[in-house]
Design an enzyme around this catalytic site. Sequence first.
Site, PDB file in Angstrom:
ATOM      1  N   GLU A  56      20.203  11.859  22.751  1.00 13.46           N
ATOM      2  CA  GLU A  56      18.784  11.790  22.440  1.00 13.46           C
ATOM      3  C   GLU A  56      17.991  11.079  23.531  1.00 13.46           C
ATOM      4  O   GLU A  56      18.516  10.197  24.210  1.00 13.46           O
ATOM      5  CB  GLU A  56      18.578  11.031  21.119  1.00 13.46           C
ATOM      6  CG  GLU A  56      19.287  11.643  19.939  1.00 13.46           C
ATOM      7  CD  GLU A  56      19.311  10.745  18.720  1.00 13.46           C
ATOM      8  OE1 GLU A  56      19.393  11.282  17.609  1.00 13.46           O
ATOM      9  OE2 GLU A  56      19.251   9.506  18.882  1.00 13.46           O
ATOM     10  N   ASP A 228      21.167   8.396  10.705  1.00 13.67           N
ATOM     11  CA  ASP A 228      20.159   8.435  11.770  1.00 13.67           C
ATOM     12  C   ASP A 228      20.060   9.781  12.466  1.00 13.67           C
ATOM     13  O   ASP A 228      19.537   9.870  13.576  1.00 13.67           O
ATOM     14  CB  ASP A 228      20.434   7.339  12.798  1.00 13.67           C
ATOM     15  CG  ASP A 228      21.830   7.447  13.402  1.00 13.67           C
ATOM     16  OD1 ASP A 228      22.553   8.403  13.073  1.00 13.67           O
ATOM     17  OD2 ASP A 228      22.197   6.574  14.211  1.00 13.67           O
TER      18      ASP A 228
END
Length: 350
Positions: A56, A228
């Site tokens: 990410e 998450d």
Amino acid sequence: MTYFIDVPTMSDLVHDIGVAPFIGELAAALRDDFKRWQAFDKSARVASHSEVGVIELMPVADKSRYAFKYVNGHPANTARNLHTVMAFGVLADVDSGYPVLLSELTIATALRTAATSLMAAQALARPNARKMALIGNGAQSEFQALAFHKHLGIEEIVAYDTDPLATAKLIANLKEYSGLTIRRASSVAEAVKGVDIITTVTADKAYATIITPDMLEPGMHLNAVGGDCPGKTELHADVLRNARVFVEYEPQTRIEGEIQQLPADFPVVDLWRVLRGETEGRQSDSQVTVFDSVGFALEDYTVLRYVLQQAEKRGMGTKIDLVPWVEDDPKDLFSHTRGRAGKRRIRRVA
């Protein structure tokens, strides 16, 4: 030149400040930045998913500084003696675009995650909370334990992990803290019975239901850290339905957090509004509260600024030519192909 903080330097910096003071000071800085929430240009992180993990990029900016973090999540890495989560980040000057800091963020992410959990619990947990269950005793567990012990008054932690060696590691690492009792549990149900706070910080990328509605007790605060990314949860959906749920950045949490299990109109509360005094946090001593923590780029912005300030104050780190700087002719990029006599320009700050 750009400040560069590598892993050894970050380790020295944290040791110099102290883990607990670092977390406490960072929580205060986070609170200040969350209170100026509307000053930031925000977006959800950009994620590249694979069957084994995720990579990410997490950007955010205000009018003076731009920050981003590169971070991965690969739960099976430990089987190859690799870290599950690794990260680095950049802090840049908005006026010029020049990078002012390039820093390791693997250690710092664990610290900022603990500081964010602390900040939320200070606003949402009952003030007399003294006992916490810690579910998941891996790389981030000690940071969470110290945050709640040193700054929230937690005196007893009941720890559980599917890997007994992880719990043994947690106990060994924190044995010097005489005011903190850590007790092993043989199951999640045993760990959470009679506690004031539940912290879940597990790594498996799966729709897990580690905490179920029958485990809830009046007044509990749940600090749900491990869920998450899409397809990764820790709480049964009915836990959320029976609680007041708080989020960091709602558009991101809807995709990645515990609330991904629920309809898009399921009501949540922005944590920043609570911190600014614009809305209520906990509404009664018997209410169950959930901090659906996924990690947001603003938290990395805060820790990068804090690290830069502390490194400059202590003369720690190095300065590197990450990009061409002011002494170079800005119109003559080609001159950089001549090798500069083979000199590598890295300068130790102190």
